[in-house]
Design a protein around this motif. Structure first.
Motif, short mmCIF file in Angstrom:
data_model
loop_
_atom_site.label_atom_id
_atom_site.label_comp_id
_atom_site.label_asym_id
_atom_site.label_seq_id
_atom_site.Cartn_x
_atom_site.Cartn_y
_atom_site.Cartn_z
N MET A 1 0.83 -1.20 0.00
CA MET A 1 0.00 0.00 0.00
C MET A 1 0.87 1.25 0.00
SD MET A 1 -2.94 1.21 2.73
CE MET A 1 -1.93 0.65 4.10
N LYS A 2 0.77 2.02 -1.10
CA LYS A 2 1.50 3.28 -1.21
C LYS A 2 0.56 4.48 -1.17
CE LYS A 2 5.59 1.36 -1.91
NZ LYS A 2 6.69 1.50 -0.94
N SER A 3 -0.72 4.24 -1.46
CA SER A 3 -1.68 5.34 -1.47
C SER A 3 -3.09 4.84 -1.13
CB SER A 3 -1.70 6.04 -2.83
OG SER A 3 -2.10 5.15 -3.85
N VAL A 4 -3.91 5.77 -0.62
CA VAL A 4 -5.32 5.48 -0.30
C VAL A 4 -6.17 6.57 -0.94
CG1 VAL A 4 -7.05 5.26 1.51
CG2 VAL A 4 -4.75 4.35 1.88
N ALA A 5 -7.19 6.16 -1.69
CA ALA A 5 -8.10 7.09 -2.35
C ALA A 5 -9.49 6.92 -1.75
CB ALA A 5 -8.13 6.83 -3.85
N LEU A 6 -10.09 8.03 -1.34
CA LEU A 6 -11.34 7.96 -0.58
C LEU A 6 -12.43 8.84 -1.16
CD1 LEU A 6 -9.07 8.51 2.32
CD2 LEU A 6 -10.72 6.66 2.61
N ASP A 7 -13.56 8.23 -1.47
CA ASP A 7 -14.78 8.97 -1.72
C ASP A 7 -15.22 9.61 -0.39
OD1 ASP A 7 -17.38 9.68 -2.94
OD2 ASP A 7 -18.15 8.08 -1.67
N LYS A 33 3.44 7.29 7.94
CA LYS A 33 4.25 6.17 7.48
C LYS A 33 4.59 6.27 5.99
CE LYS A 33 2.21 2.96 10.87
NZ LYS A 33 3.42 2.65 11.64
N GLY A 34 4.24 7.41 5.37
CA GLY A 34 4.61 7.63 3.97
C GLY A 34 3.56 7.28 2.95
N VAL A 35 2.35 6.95 3.41
CA VAL A 35 1.26 6.61 2.47
C VAL A 35 0.57 7.91 2.03
CG1 VAL A 35 -0.93 5.39 2.19
CG2 VAL A 35 0.91 4.36 3.55
N GLU A 36 0.42 8.09 0.71
CA GLU A 36 -0.27 9.27 0.17
C GLU A 36 -1.79 9.09 0.33
OE1 GLU A 36 0.70 12.10 -1.16
OE2 GLU A 36 2.86 11.82 -1.46
N ILE A 37 -2.46 10.16 0.73
CA ILE A 37 -3.91 10.14 0.90
C ILE A 37 -4.55 11.07 -0.13
CG2 ILE A 37 -5.83 10.44 2.51
CD1 ILE A 37 -3.76 8.39 3.49
N PHE A 38 -5.53 10.56 -0.87
CA PHE A 38 -6.25 11.35 -1.87
C PHE A 38 -7.74 11.34 -1.56
CE2 PHE A 38 -2.49 9.64 -3.95
CZ PHE A 38 -1.95 10.76 -4.57
N LYS A 201 2.66 11.51 -9.49
CA LYS A 201 3.33 11.40 -8.18
C LYS A 201 4.30 10.21 -8.13
CE LYS A 201 1.76 13.23 -4.66
NZ LYS A 201 2.15 14.41 -3.84
N GLY A 202 4.45 9.51 -9.24
CA GLY A 202 5.34 8.36 -9.28
C GLY A 202 4.77 7.14 -8.59
N LEU A 203 3.44 7.06 -8.52
CA LEU A 203 2.78 5.94 -7.86
C LEU A 203 2.01 5.11 -8.87
CD1 LEU A 203 1.38 7.98 -4.83
CD2 LEU A 203 3.23 6.30 -4.73
N GLU A 204 1.69 3.86 -8.49
CA GLU A 204 1.00 2.94 -9.39
C GLU A 204 -0.38 2.59 -8.84
OE1 GLU A 204 3.57 -0.40 -9.70
OE2 GLU A 204 5.05 0.63 -10.97
N LEU A 205 -1.30 2.31 -9.77
CA LEU A 205 -2.64 1.88 -9.37
C LEU A 205 -2.60 0.61 -8.53
CD1 LEU A 205 -4.57 2.49 -12.71
CD2 LEU A 205 -5.14 3.55 -10.53
N GLU A 206 -1.65 -0.27 -8.84
CA GLU A 206 -1.58 -1.57 -8.17
C GLU A 206 -1.29 -1.44 -6.67
OE1 GLU A 206 -0.08 -0.83 -11.01
OE2 GLU A 206 -1.36 -2.02 -12.35
#
Length: 261
Positions: A1-7, A33-38, A201-206
């Motif tokens: 987990m590198k990112s979290v996207a939230l409705d 912890k370095g996880v991007e939040i969108f 941002k250099g991140l992947e969907l996966e």
């Protein structure tokens, strides 16, 4: 987990349109912890700012179902894909002919022709902002970030049919709530825009986990590595999601993410 996207509505926000302390705490911990939040919402940026302030995080907000992206650190618009003028004029014509309420959005203003009907009041109660009453014949530019028909679903289904007949694949249509039919640029949906911003941002969907509850979250949840439907989500969304968590009123986002730390 590198990112979290939230409705937001029906997902991160509970039925009182607030964020629980549990949801706030888990997102802050992940960010540390370095996880991007969108945030990825159908709302305008002006209707999203208050939520971001409660999170106290430097979040990129993907608004209007992906039609506009704003960096909350400086309120700078980093991407926008509006509806063209000719399409907006057709939508106004359809609205008036069928007597179905239409919201238009331009420069972070919510525009309506009638501030006193039940549809305007219903939408205002949901987002906590007030509309600007405007004659839809008079604009310097008819380009709009998005358009939104508000009415009972049975009436919206007829509007959807007419839009498809007149505009075909020139627009993207989606339901964000039972009484909301969203009309967007054909190149716009939550999934497409999230993919673009992650790439920037250099991140992947996966490596992204995304949460949603409605039809307008479908593309996003299908594209990411882990799409999570809320317990209160529409049945179709649950069927295409990799995971299902608890409801928005029972801290579903927190309960899923706490297992990932």
């Amino acid at each position: 987990m590198k990112s979290v996207a939230l409705d937001l509505d029906g997902t991160l926000l509970n039925s009182q349109k607030d964020i629980s302390k549990e949801n706030i705490s888990i997102l802050k911990e992940l960010y540390s912890k370095g996880v991007e939040i969108f945030i990825v919402t159908g709302r305008s940026y002006s209707a999203t700012e208050g939520v971001i302030k409660k999170l106290e995080l430097p979040i990129i907000a993907i608004c209007y179902n992906g039609a506009k992206v704003v960096d909350s650190k400086n309120s700078k618009v980093i991407y926008e894909q509006p509806l063209s003028e000719d399409i907006v004029k057709v939508l106004i014509e359809i609205s008036r002919k069928n007597k179905v309420h239409l919201n238009l959005y331009q420069n972070e203003e919510w525009l309506v022709e009638n501030k006193n009907n039940w549809q305007t009041k219903y939408y205002r109660d949901n987002i906590g902002l007030d509309a600007v009453e405007k004659n839809f014949d008079i604009f310097d530019s008819f380009k709009m970030t998005k358009a939104l028909f508000v009415d009972e679903r049975v009436n919206l289904l007829e509007i959807e049919k007419e839009i498809k007949e007149k505009l075909g694949n020139k627009v993207h249509l989606t339901y964000s709530q039972e009484k909301y039919l969203e009309v967007l640029n054909s190149d716009v949906n939550k999934g497409k825009t999230l993919e673009k911003i992650l790439k920037d941002k250099g991140l992947e969907l996966e490596t992204c986990i995304a949460f949603g509850d409605a039809n307008n979250d479908k593309e996003m949840l299908m594209m990411v590595g882990c799409g999570v439907a809320m317990g209160n989500a529409e049945t179709e969304l649950k069927s295409i999601s990799k995971e299902v968590t608890d409801t928005n009123d029972n801290h579903g986002v927190y309960k899923f993410l706490i297992q990932k730390i």
